[in-house]
Write an enzyme that holds these catalytic residues in place. Structure first.
Site, mmCIF file in Angstrom:
data_model
loop_
_atom_site.group_PDB
_atom_site.id
_atom_site.type_symbol
_atom_site.label_atom_id
_atom_site.label_comp_id
_atom_site.label_asym_id
_atom_site.label_seq_id
_atom_site.Cartn_x
_atom_site.Cartn_y
_atom_site.Cartn_z
ATOM 1 N N HIS A 18 0.862 -1.205 0.000
ATOM 2 C CA HIS A 18 0.000 0.000 0.000
ATOM 3 C C HIS A 18 0.888 1.241 0.000
ATOM 4 C CE1 HIS A 18 -3.781 2.216 1.439
ATOM 5 N NE2 HIS A 18 -2.857 3.142 1.269
ATOM 6 N N HIS A 20 1.570 5.395 -1.678
ATOM 7 C CA HIS A 20 1.221 6.581 -2.463
ATOM 8 C C HIS A 20 2.486 7.123 -3.108
ATOM 9 C CE1 HIS A 20 -2.857 6.800 -0.812
ATOM 10 N NE2 HIS A 20 -2.289 6.305 0.279
ATOM 11 N N LEU A 21 2.546 7.037 -4.435
ATOM 12 C CA LEU A 21 3.736 7.503 -5.161
ATOM 13 C C LEU A 21 3.560 8.897 -5.729
ATOM 14 C CD1 LEU A 21 5.164 4.539 -7.294
ATOM 15 C CD2 LEU A 21 6.256 5.729 -5.393
ATOM 16 N N ARG A 22 2.315 9.402 -5.731
ATOM 17 C CA ARG A 22 2.028 10.715 -6.340
ATOM 18 C C ARG A 22 2.388 10.694 -7.827
ATOM 19 N NH1 ARG A 22 -1.014 10.925 -2.034
ATOM 20 N NH2 ARG A 22 -0.087 11.845 -0.181
ATOM 21 N N ASN A 46 -5.136 7.356 -5.980
ATOM 22 C CA ASN A 46 -5.812 8.622 -5.615
ATOM 23 C C ASN A 46 -5.041 9.850 -6.083
ATOM 24 O OD1 ASN A 46 -3.821 8.171 -3.628
ATOM 25 N ND2 ASN A 46 -4.927 9.354 -2.101
ATOM 26 N N LYS A 104 -9.387 -0.167 -5.629
ATOM 27 C CA LYS A 104 -9.409 0.493 -4.325
ATOM 28 C C LYS A 104 -10.733 1.190 -4.068
ATOM 29 C CE LYS A 104 -7.926 2.236 -0.475
ATOM 30 N NZ LYS A 104 -6.753 2.973 -0.053
ATOM 31 N N HIS A 141 -10.456 1.238 2.087
ATOM 32 C CA HIS A 141 -10.214 2.238 3.134
ATOM 33 C C HIS A 141 -11.437 2.182 4.037
ATOM 34 C CE1 HIS A 141 -8.503 6.147 4.686
ATOM 35 N NE2 HIS A 141 -9.670 6.062 5.283
ATOM 36 N N HIS A 179 -4.553 -0.623 5.966
ATOM 37 C CA HIS A 179 -4.033 0.127 7.119
ATOM 38 C C HIS A 179 -4.941 0.060 8.340
ATOM 39 C CE1 HIS A 179 -6.686 3.014 5.215
ATOM 40 N NE2 HIS A 179 -5.812 3.374 4.308
ATOM 41 N N LEU A 224 -4.595 9.300 8.044
ATOM 42 C CA LEU A 224 -5.897 8.635 8.120
ATOM 43 C C LEU A 224 -5.733 7.179 7.718
ATOM 44 C CD1 LEU A 224 -8.151 11.451 6.670
ATOM 45 C CD2 LEU A 224 -8.190 10.541 8.993
ATOM 46 N N ASP A 252 1.500 2.646 3.512
ATOM 47 C CA ASP A 252 0.669 3.851 3.383
ATOM 48 C C ASP A 252 1.540 5.109 3.468
ATOM 49 O OD1 ASP A 252 -1.604 5.312 2.901
ATOM 50 O OD2 ASP A 252 -2.305 5.279 4.969
ATOM 51 N N HIS A 256 3.310 14.537 1.635
ATOM 52 C CA HIS A 256 2.695 15.833 1.325
ATOM 53 C C HIS A 256 3.766 16.895 1.509
ATOM 54 C CE1 HIS A 256 -1.612 14.689 1.196
ATOM 55 N NE2 HIS A 256 -1.258 13.758 2.069
ATOM 56 N N ALA A 268 -3.573 14.965 5.579
ATOM 57 C CA ALA A 268 -3.333 13.684 6.251
ATOM 58 C C ALA A 268 -2.332 12.870 5.464
ATOM 59 C CB ALA A 268 -4.641 12.921 6.371
HETATM 60 C C1 NCD Z 1 -3.351 9.259 2.085
HETATM 61 C C2 NCD Z 1 -2.883 10.285 1.060
HETATM 62 O O1 NCD Z 1 -2.346 11.323 1.462
HETATM 63 O O2 NCD Z 1 -3.028 10.037 -0.138
HETATM 64 N N1 NCD Z 1 -3.314 9.835 3.385
HETATM 65 C C3 NCD Z 1 -3.216 9.179 4.571
HETATM 66 O O3 NCD Z 1 -3.291 9.829 5.627
HETATM 67 N N2 NCD Z 1 -3.035 7.891 4.616
HETATM 68 C C4 NCD Z 1 -4.698 8.771 1.708
HETATM 69 C C5 NCD Z 1 -5.101 7.524 2.449
HETATM 70 O O4 NCD Z 1 -4.587 6.449 2.193
HETATM 71 O O5 NCD Z 1 -5.971 7.612 3.320
HETATM 72 ZN ZN ZN Z 2 -3.243 5.178 1.675
#
Ligand code: NCD
Ligand code: ZN
Length: 349
Positions: A18, A20-22, A46, A104, A141, A179, A224, A252, A256, A268
């Site tokens: 899990h 997030h690579l942006r 996302n 997802k 989620h 998560h 989150l 996760d 940011h 988050a």
């Molecule tokens: C994630 C994000 O920033 O894309 N943020 C997080 O707090 N985990 C989104 C997510 O997985 O809830």
């Molecule tokens: Zn996530």
């Protein structure tokens, strides 16, 4: 008992289930961290706008592969973002693509970039039917989103309202409760069929909700689902070190830009990708369970997803190292977990 300083362990190379690579310049900055730590990662969809079709997933995958520094082998495992309009035909195409490995579910409004998420779960039952048929895993989620529900109760309520009916109705659907943060979720997964699994982050193994307010408000500990009480953290550690293959690693890691977290309404997400394996090693070592790390990081995930184990090995040593205050991310900076502090473990080979 934690191990002695200087202890070394060697384990099979693992995967992040899990992540997030942006995109764009931010991805260019954070991708190498994960590619050094892991052989593969389930890449969250996302983006803005979200990755909702196989075509978009293919294009995103190409962007990831072209951003990969030479000499690093890394396979992005793509996902689709479920919306109110996702069709059964798209699910079939996803399965046939060979590179989309899961779908997802974000309840609308649950977290970062989830505005396009699903509002009424039962409306998507035909899509879940198609996923069950194609044997494509659903990643959830698991938080209710109504503003009236206490933020610390959202996971538990989601289980009661949505998760229980979902797994009863689709007993053959593979579901990953992403998560997890509570005792209730760990119990639920443990007692469910072998088609139901969970990912656990390093930060939820290492921190409880006091970390949000340690000496003042700490935006870099905000994610989150939000951190929970110590008793929940302990239950997550017990699940992670249990050797039960339903529980495996998913960082996760959610970077940011610094100024968007140090803000009146901060985003988050916790950035752990730079040292994910080291942080998991620390959590397992604190519990005296280093011997269980390899299953959790490198065996149970591939088994659930029906993928081969990685061939390579990594070596870890218990030796302290300093964590930078921040890293460059595109045109900005990202503040990592442990910013300015220390890691207990290091990857040495
Ligand atoms: C994630 C994000 O920033 O894309 N943020 C997080 O707090 N985990 C989104 C997510 O997985 O809830
Ligand atoms: Zn996530």
């Amino acid at each position: 008992m934690p191990s002695d300083p200087g202890t070394e362990i060697e384990i099979r190379r693992g995967d992040d289930w899990h992540l997030h690579l942006r995109d764009g310049a931010d991805m260019q900055s954070v991708l190498p961290f994960t590619a050094r730590q892991f052989a593969r990662a389930i890449v969250m969809p996302n983006l803005k706008p979200p990755v909702t079709t196989v075509g978009e997933a293919a294009a995103y995958r190409d962007r990831i592969l072209s951003a990969l520094p030479a000499g690093l082998a890394f396979e992005p495992l793509m996902t689709l973002y479920l919306t109110n309009d996702t069709s059964a035909a798209e699910i079939k195409a996803a399965k046939e693509s060979g590179f989309v490995h899961a779908v997802k579910l974000y309840p609308a409004g649950a977290t970062t970039n989830s505005e396009a998420g699903v509002s009424v779960l039962t409306n998507l039952y035909p899509v879940f039917e198609a996923m069950q048929e194609a044997d494509l895993p659903l990643l959830v989620h698991g938080e209710v989103t109504d503003a009236a529900t206490d933020v610390f109760d959202r996971e538990r309520l989601f289980m009661e309202r949505d998760m229980h009916p979902l797994v009863r109705r689709f007993p053959d659907l593979r579901v990953v409760f992403e998560h997890i943060t509570t005792r209730d979720a760990a119990d639920f997964v443990e007692n469910a069929t072998e088609r139901v699994a969970a990912t656990i982050t390093a930060h939820h193994l290492l921190l409880n909700r006091n970390a949000l307010f340690a000496g003042g408000i700490r935006p870099h500990h905000y994610c989150l689902p939000v951190l929970k009480r110590e008793e929940h953290r302990q239950r997550l550690v017990a699940a992670a070190i249990s050797g039960n293959p339903k529980f495996f690693a998913g960082t996760d890691s959610a970077p940011h830009a610094k100024h968007t977290k140090e803000n009146d309404c901060g985003c988050a997400g916790i950035f752990t990708a730079y040292a994910a394996v080291e942080l998991y090693a620390e959590a397992f070592d604190n519990a005296g369970a280093l011997d269980r790390l390899e299953g959790f990081l490198s065996e149970f995930g591939p088994r659930f997803y029906g993928l081969p184990l990685n061939a390579g090995k990594i070596k870890l040593k218990k030796v302290k190292s300093a964590v930078p205050k921040s890293f460059v991310m595109g045109a900005n900076e990202v503040v990592p977990l442990r910013s300015g502090g220390e890691l207990e473990w290091q990857i040495v080979a």
